[in-house]
Design a protein around this motif. Structure first.
Motif, short mmCIF file in Angstrom:
data_model
loop_
_atom_site.label_atom_id
_atom_site.label_comp_id
_atom_site.label_asym_id
_atom_site.label_seq_id
_atom_site.Cartn_x
_atom_site.Cartn_y
_atom_site.Cartn_z
N GLU A 66 0.80 -1.23 0.00
CA GLU A 66 0.00 0.00 0.00
C GLU A 66 0.83 1.27 0.00
O GLU A 66 0.31 2.35 -0.26
N SER A 67 2.11 1.19 0.37
CA SER A 67 2.92 2.40 0.49
C SER A 67 4.06 2.39 -0.53
O SER A 67 4.54 1.33 -0.93
N GLU A 68 4.46 3.56 -0.90
CA GLU A 68 5.61 3.68 -1.78
C GLU A 68 6.86 3.81 -0.90
O GLU A 68 7.35 4.91 -0.64
N LEU A 69 7.33 2.68 -0.41
CA LEU A 69 8.49 2.69 0.48
C LEU A 69 9.75 3.08 -0.29
O LEU A 69 9.93 2.70 -1.45
N SER A 70 10.61 3.83 0.38
CA SER A 70 11.92 4.10 -0.20
C SER A 70 12.74 2.81 -0.20
O SER A 70 12.42 1.85 0.52
N ASP A 71 13.80 2.78 -1.01
CA ASP A 71 14.67 1.60 -1.03
C ASP A 71 15.25 1.33 0.36
O ASP A 71 15.36 0.18 0.80
N GLU A 72 15.62 2.41 1.06
CA GLU A 72 16.20 2.26 2.40
C GLU A 72 15.20 1.63 3.36
O GLU A 72 15.53 0.73 4.15
N ALA A 73 13.93 2.09 3.30
CA ALA A 73 12.90 1.54 4.18
C ALA A 73 12.61 0.09 3.83
O ALA A 73 12.45 -0.77 4.70
N PHE A 74 12.54 -0.22 2.53
CA PHE A 74 12.28 -1.58 2.08
C PHE A 74 13.35 -2.55 2.58
O PHE A 74 13.04 -3.62 3.11
N ASN A 75 14.59 -2.16 2.44
CA ASN A 75 15.69 -3.05 2.83
C ASN A 75 15.71 -3.29 4.33
O ASN A 75 15.98 -4.40 4.80
N ARG A 76 15.43 -2.25 5.10
CA ARG A 76 15.40 -2.43 6.56
C ARG A 76 14.20 -3.27 6.99
O ARG A 76 14.31 -4.08 7.91
N LEU A 77 13.07 -3.12 6.31
CA LEU A 77 11.90 -3.93 6.63
C LEU A 77 12.17 -5.40 6.33
O LEU A 77 11.78 -6.29 7.10
N CYS A 78 12.86 -5.67 5.22
CA CYS A 78 13.19 -7.07 4.88
C CYS A 78 14.08 -7.71 5.94
O CYS A 78 13.96 -8.90 6.23
N ALA A 79 14.98 -6.91 6.53
CA ALA A 79 15.86 -7.44 7.58
C ALA A 79 15.05 -7.95 8.77
O ALA A 79 15.46 -8.88 9.47
N LEU A 80 13.87 -7.36 9.01
CA LEU A 80 12.98 -7.81 10.09
C LEU A 80 12.04 -8.92 9.61
O LEU A 80 11.74 -9.86 10.34
N LEU A 81 11.60 -8.79 8.38
CA LEU A 81 10.60 -9.72 7.84
C LEU A 81 11.12 -11.14 7.73
O LEU A 81 10.36 -12.11 7.90
N LYS A 82 12.41 -11.31 7.48
CA LYS A 82 12.92 -12.67 7.22
C LYS A 82 12.74 -13.62 8.40
O LYS A 82 12.78 -14.83 8.24
N TYR A 83 12.51 -13.06 9.60
CA TYR A 83 12.28 -13.92 10.76
C TYR A 83 10.81 -14.33 10.90
O TYR A 83 10.48 -15.14 11.75
N SER A 84 9.93 -13.74 10.09
CA SER A 84 8.50 -14.06 10.16
C SER A 84 7.95 -14.54 8.83
O SER A 84 6.79 -14.92 8.74
N ALA A 85 8.77 -14.52 7.79
CA ALA A 85 8.29 -14.75 6.43
C ALA A 85 7.83 -16.18 6.20
O ALA A 85 8.39 -17.14 6.73
N GLY A 86 6.79 -16.29 5.35
CA GLY A 86 6.29 -17.59 4.89
C GLY A 86 6.09 -17.51 3.39
O GLY A 86 6.61 -16.60 2.71
N GLU A 87 5.31 -18.42 2.85
CA GLU A 87 5.13 -18.48 1.40
C GLU A 87 4.46 -17.22 0.86
O GLU A 87 4.65 -16.85 -0.30
N ARG A 88 3.61 -16.55 1.68
CA ARG A 88 3.00 -15.29 1.24
C ARG A 88 4.08 -14.26 0.89
O ARG A 88 3.95 -13.50 -0.05
#
Length: 713
Positions: A66-88
């Motif tokens: 829903e948001s137009e995240l900056s590259d910096e925000a996207f990369n930092r979010l991925c660093a957190l997401l990888k501990y919760s990520a599933g097939e979605r």
């Protein structure tokens, strides 16, 4: 009933946990959405504390969608997401796999999910573009699917980019399916004219992996397709051989003096013994220089003395490298008296052409483990060099013989110098007991000189003083001129010569005549001072060692000991370069306990604090304001009779003012305006930190406030 209560409690607990959801941190998610790389990362720290799981994944994917995240925000979010990520997450991140600024982070999340779907997503995105290198790297560390190998091969064959071809080769070299990867690599190696070195590297790497996994036959088959001289080929092939095959394989490479000779020599570690080296021994006299050097090294590794007769003629070699190696081999292989005698003769040579070999020969005599060496040296022990070598080998009788020679000829400088170099600190105490046995002044002076030379080898004054106190004991009387000589030469004070008025504290006190009474007035504490404690937080300070607690209460730092701690605690300034200054603070005891203020402090590798300390002494001794060398000794105690005013300056039931003047080698202290210490001390001339000490003990609670410093430039 108990079960119902327990279930109710669990329900409440889990409800509480679910309340700590991503929805409870709207500021954090808003911070993510507005982050461009320049703003505060407080939002990231808040998201990092949220529980991981499906709820976090949903909110993170929603933010991406829903948001137009900056590259910096996207990369930092991925660093957190990888501990919760599933097939979605795999499905959502597919569209970023060809985005150059986001592909690395997306690959990390997908790799963390794992599984066939994740692997397939990476493979489907792999086309010839700017992201191909990252995708191949991720896939090569992923699963064992043969489809990955096919994809790497396809990129190599279809791409015109040398960089992509190199990356494809690296991916094939790192791929998990080693057997399939080797087949493809060998095929490419046979058909390609370019990238030969890279392909050789990849084949060797996969061969190494195959060997580790127990598939030596496949590894051997691949390695044999590489030309001789390929790096690692020979050493890897050696790992595929049985113990019997290994020596035969390496022997053939060594005797042929082939292009892979150095590698074969390195791979020969412990592969040869006297029984399986017949051809090497036979070849040795006519071998090339590099062969001889390698053979000698291999023979040494075996440790078998039967090799030594083969090497021994090279002790007279005209080639200095071969000669040095042959002499060195005696350290491991010479076990017969006649062999050692030749080494001993060489060690005594003063011919210029023998200088290097003679040094090595001497080390051989010191380190050769065989009894023949002791036997030869004892026969030659009238020679001082051989006697010294025996002492270095730990022969106690040789040391006692040299000691007797010293006492028989105390004026013989050659014997004296040899003895000074042979005696150890552990032997010094027993040696000095001989001092009172002799009336001859020359012998007494010679004994004292040995003590001075031995103790002077230590690096620090404090170490010299401690060892001298232990070694001298009561062997040399304080009124003896050699006692004074020893103190003056070593720049120390021994207990026998100490004059201390405060007798009950004699052991730790500094000799009265080594301290002058402080008389200068306290410096002006008005202008130019900067606070180093803000009165509210411990900003700019950190704890080092011990388990004491430090906290801020009512504008003061309060340190409290832990009765179980085994090491003194210190609260240290982050700055470590305070050199010349006037320091002042106020302190008081809340609970009794030893304490102090470190200045110009240093920390050892294990965190132990050392350096000058202005003492805070609440005991009847009353040495507050004296200077202690932390972990070592007192430098300025308050043990003189005319230190009475200084001892009485401190108040045990209220606040006290401490002032420290430290410029160059001059250190002065005042307590409540009363002069306490005044000394010249050059052991800590460089800058250091300040530290507030809480001493080990059953109790101790101390407060400090108004901590400030005026630096003197």
């Amino acid at each position: 009933m108990k079960k119902i209560i327990l279930l109710a409690f669990c329900s409440i607990f889990l409800t509480g946990l679910s309340c700590t959801s991503t929805n409870e941190s709207p500021d954090a998610w808003n911070g993510l959405k507005s982050y461009t790389g320049k703003e505060s990362l407080a939002w990231y720290a808040e998201l990092e504390r949220l529980p991981r799981g499906e709820s976090f994944e949903s909110e993170a994917l929603k933010a991406m969608e829903e948001s137009e995240l900056s590259d910096e925000a996207f990369n930092r979010l991925c660093a957190l997401l990888k501990y919760s990520a599933g097939e979605r997450s795999v499905e959502a991140l597919k569209k970023y796999l060809n985005c150059e600024n986001r592909v690395v982070s997306a690959c990390e999340v997908i790799a963390a999910v794992g599984g066939e779907k994740a692997e397939s997503a990476l493979r489907e995105a792999l086309t010839e573009n700017n992201c191909a290198q990252t995708l191949m790297f991720s896939l090569s560390n992923f699963g064992k699917s043969e489809k990955n190998i096919d994809a790497f091969e396809s990129i190599y064959l279809s791409s015109e980019s040398p960089a992509l071809k190199e990356s494809a080769i690296m991916a094939l070299g790192s791929a998990k399916n080693g057997k399939k990867a080797v087949e493809v690599l060998c095929s490419l190696y046979a058909s390609s004219k370019d990238f030969k070195k890279s392909l050789e590297w990849a084949i060797a790497k996969q061969a190494s992996n195959l060997i580790k996994s127990g598939n030596a036959d496949s590894a051997k088959e691949a390695l044999c397709k590489l030309p001789d001289g390929t790096p690692c080929k020979t050493s890897l092939l050696a790992k595929t051989k049985s113990k019997r095959e290994l020596s035969e394989f390496l022997e053939s490479r060594l005797l042929a003096d082939s292009s892979d000779f150095p590698e074969a020599a390195r791979a020969s570690n412990n592969a040869f013994n006297f029984e399986n080296s017949t051809r090497l021994v036979k070849k040795f006299p006519s071998a090339s220089k590099r062969q001889k050097l390698a053979f000698i090294s291999l023979f040494c590794q075996s440790g078998d003395p039967k090799f030594y007769p083969t090497i021994e003629p090279e002790i007279l070699s005209s080639d200095s490298d071969i000669r040095s190696e042959a002499v060195f081999a005696a350290r491991f292989l010479a076990d017969k008296p006649e062999q050692i005698e030749k080494i001993l003769t060489l060690s005594k040579s003063d011919k210029p052409e023998d200088s290097e070999a003679a040094k090595i020969a001497q080390k051989v005599l010191e380190e050769n483990p065989f009894p023949a060496t002791d036997e030869v040296l004892k026969k030659d022990s009238e020679n001082l060099g051989s006697l010294q070598t025996l002492i270095k080998r730990g022969d106690k009788s040789a040391y006692l013989k040299l000691e007797k020679m010293f006492f028989d000829n105390p004026s013989d400088r050659k014997i004296a110098m040899l003895f000074e170099n042979s005696i150890t600190l552990g032997e010094l105490k027993e040696f000095l007991k001989n001092y009172k046995k002799y009336d001859d002044p020359k012998t007494k002076a010679a004994i004292a000189k040995v003590a001075i030379k031995t103790l002077a080898k230590l690096r620090s004054n404090s170490a010299i003083e401690q060892c001298a106190e232990e070694a001298v004991g009561d062997s040399i009387p304080p009124d003896d001129k050699n006692f004074a000589l020893l103190e003056n030469k070593l720049k120390i004070v021994l207990p026998q010569g100490k004059k201390v008025w405060q007798k009950e504290y004699f052991k730790r006190a500094v000799s009265d005549d080594k301290m002058k009474v402080a008389k200068l007035p306290e410096p002006d504490l008005g202008d130019g001072f900067e606070p180093i404690f803000d009165g509210k937080t411990l900003k700019g300070w950190h704890i080092s060692t011990g388990n004491a607690t430090y906290e801020v209460k009512d504008g003061a730092i309060v340190g409290t000991t832990d009765p179980n701690m085994r090491k003194n605690s210190f609260l240290l300034t982050d700055r470590k370069d305070y050199k010349d200054f006037i320091f002042t603070c106020e302190f008081k005891w809340i609970e009794p306990g030893n304490s102090g203020v470190i200045f110009r402090g240093k920390a050892m590798d294990d965190g132990t604090v050392c350096g000058p300390q202005c003492e805070m002494d609440d005991s009847p001794r009353a040495w507050t304001g004296g200077i202690y060398n932390e972990t070592v000794k007192w430098v300025y105690s308050l043990s003189r009779e005319d230190h009475k005013a200084a001892r009485e300056a401190v108040k045990l039931d209220g606040w006290n003012r401490m002032t420290i003047y430290c410029v160059g080698d001059t250190i002065r202290t005042w307590i409540n305006g009363v002069p306490v210490a005044d000394l010249e001390w050059n052991e800590y001339p460089k800058g250091g930190f300040f530290g507030l000490q809480i001493h080990v003990g059953k109790s101790g609670k101390v407060a400090w406030r108004n901590i400030k410093v005026k630096e003197i430039k």
